[in-house]
Design a protein around this motif. Structure first.
Motif, short mmCIF file in Angstrom:
data_model
loop_
_atom_site.label_atom_id
_atom_site.label_comp_id
_atom_site.label_asym_id
_atom_site.label_seq_id
_atom_site.Cartn_x
_atom_site.Cartn_y
_atom_site.Cartn_z
N ASP A 1 39.78 35.33 50.59
CA ASP A 1 39.50 35.54 49.34
C ASP A 1 40.00 34.10 48.62
OD1 ASP A 1 39.50 36.03 46.34
OD2 ASP A 1 40.29 37.84 46.44
N CYS B 1 42.83 34.02 43.25
CA CYS B 1 43.56 35.29 42.50
C CYS B 1 44.47 34.67 41.61
CB CYS B 1 44.12 36.56 43.29
SG CYS B 1 45.75 36.23 44.01
N THR C 1 45.89 42.39 43.36
CA THR C 1 46.03 41.91 44.71
C THR C 1 47.55 41.87 45.25
OG1 THR C 1 46.63 39.76 43.83
CG2 THR C 1 44.33 40.07 44.57
N ILE D 1 42.02 42.43 53.60
CA ILE D 1 42.12 40.74 53.28
C ILE D 1 43.11 40.20 54.17
CG2 ILE D 1 42.70 39.17 51.20
CD1 ILE D 1 40.47 41.20 50.53
N GLN E 1 44.89 35.52 51.49
CA GLN E 1 44.56 35.37 50.04
C GLN E 1 44.88 34.16 49.48
OE1 GLN E 1 43.36 37.87 47.53
NE2 GLN E 1 43.46 36.06 46.76
N HIS F 1 35.12 30.08 42.85
CA HIS F 1 35.00 31.30 42.00
C HIS F 1 33.81 31.17 41.08
CE1 HIS F 1 38.41 29.86 39.83
NE2 HIS F 1 38.29 30.59 39.04
N HIS G 1 32.03 30.25 46.60
CA HIS G 1 32.50 31.71 46.90
C HIS G 1 32.33 32.28 45.51
CE1 HIS G 1 35.44 31.00 50.33
NE2 HIS G 1 34.51 30.20 50.33
N LEU H 1 33.85 34.34 49.28
CA LEU H 1 34.40 35.28 48.20
C LEU H 1 35.31 34.68 47.49
CD1 LEU H 1 34.20 38.65 50.51
CD2 LEU H 1 32.09 37.54 49.10
N GLY H 2 35.32 34.89 46.13
CA GLY H 2 36.74 34.47 45.53
C GLY H 2 36.82 35.33 44.33
N SER H 3 37.58 36.34 44.31
CA SER H 3 37.43 37.52 43.54
C SER H 3 37.80 37.34 42.24
CB SER H 3 38.76 38.64 44.04
OG SER H 3 39.97 38.14 43.96
N ALA I 1 41.60 44.72 45.05
CA ALA I 1 41.54 44.05 46.46
C ALA I 1 41.27 45.27 47.62
CB ALA I 1 42.76 43.37 46.85
N SER J 1 37.57 46.07 48.40
CA SER J 1 36.78 45.13 48.97
C SER J 1 35.75 45.53 49.94
CB SER J 1 37.58 44.05 49.59
OG SER J 1 38.60 43.38 48.39
#
Length: 311
Positions: A5, A8, A31, A41, A44, A192, A221, A258-260, A275, A278
């Motif tokens: 990820d 965050c 997270t 994850i 991170q 993101h 992402h 992915l980049g939450s 998280a 996910s």
């Protein structure tokens, strides 16, 4: 399936908590370590983000405070959290460990001093976004009406990133700035961002920008923030998958990640609220894509294209 990820904002929350939040299990952190383990994850990325309203002469100190929380609260109290400082460190993580990498979201904190940026590299920053939504000495952000690109100082930062094999992040940049980073950066990335063709938001990327990023070898992402996924109504995981579908249609099946944006958002995609959830996204992706492709989105595409390894 393990996940990398790329974004965050837990460090901002830890700083705001003034020592009251435990990274291990604080429910306020989307997270926290417990949720990262539950969501599988494997790495991170932790952004250093300084609010634009903070006085200029305090911004670098504020950035150092967030880094101190990273070293003391995230790493220091959790031996299973492993600092990623070199690109080869991704290959050294053991079962049960979670990699943690520092990123910089906007260079406001360094003012006009490249020495401060070099210090941040030494402390572990491996991805640098020039702006948040505002304008600063390096560039205009996505929220700046002027819509300018990079300043000469901003171009110096990109050059320094190139020399140090640091990613240059286009998320939050103005459209003009995005084009200039794509031209100048050896290691462009959108940590993101989603597709503007599906959701008309200035934080998202146009098809032309996406195609140029992919042609340059960059990664995009996808972000879980509902206003960047769908313009109105409830947002479900399938709505996010549509952005991945769109990026794949533009040739990016091996350049999507992915980049939450967890801990930087206050509204959520249904069944993707932190998280630990996910794998609801992974399970939905497995309904639409081959397992090898989903592994790519989750972690392998990034590993294949990280600086010094895949390029």
């Amino acid at each position: 399936m393990n996940i990398i990820d790329l974004h965050c904002d837990a460090l901002m929350k830890l700083q705001e908590g003034k020592g009251r939040l435990r990274f291990a299990d604080a429910p306020e952190l989307q997270t926290n370590k417990s949720r990262l383990h539950q969501g599988k994850i494997k790495v991170q990325c932790f952004a250093i983000f300084i609010e634009p309203g903070i006085p200029s002469d305090y911004k670098f100190q504020a950035a150092l405070e967030q880094i101190d929380y990273f070293y003391q609260e995230v790493l220091g109290k959790n031996p299973d959290m492993v600092h990623i400082k070199e690109w080869s460190d991704f290959d050294c993580l053991k079962i049960g460990q979670i990699g943690a990498m520092l990123t910089l979201e906007g260079v406001d904190a360094i003012g006009n001093d490249l020495m401060k940026l070099r210090m941040l590299y030494q402390l572990g920053v491996r991805s640098v976004g020039l702006t948040w939504n505002n304008a600063n000495l390096a560039a205009d952000g996505a929220g700046e009406p002027r819509g300018g690109g990079l300043t000469l100082f901003g171009k110096e930062i990109v050059d320094l990133n190139n020399v140090h094999q640091v990613l240059t992040d286009v998320s939050h940049l103005s459209d003009k700035g995005i084009w200039e980073v794509i031209e100048l950066a050896k290691y462009p990335i959108a940590s993101h961002s989603n597709a503007r063709a599906l959701c008309q938001h200035p934080r998202n990327l146009t098809d032309e920008q996406v195609a140029a990023m992919f042609n340059k070898g960059g990664l995009i992402h996808v972000v879980y923030h509902p206003p960047f996924v769908k313009e109105s109504g409830e947002v479900c995981i399938l709505d996010l998958v549509k952005h991945i579908d769109h990026f794949c249609s533009l040739g990016g099946v091996k350049q999507i990640g992915l980049g939450s944006d967890f801990d930087g958002i206050s509204t959520f995609i249904t069944n993707l609220e932190d998280a630990s959830k996910s794998h609801n996204l992974i399970n939905e992706l497995l309904k639409h894509y081959k397992e090898e492709e989903v592994k790519g989105f989750a972690y392998q595409n990034f590993l294949d294209r990280r600086p010094g390894i895949g390029r």
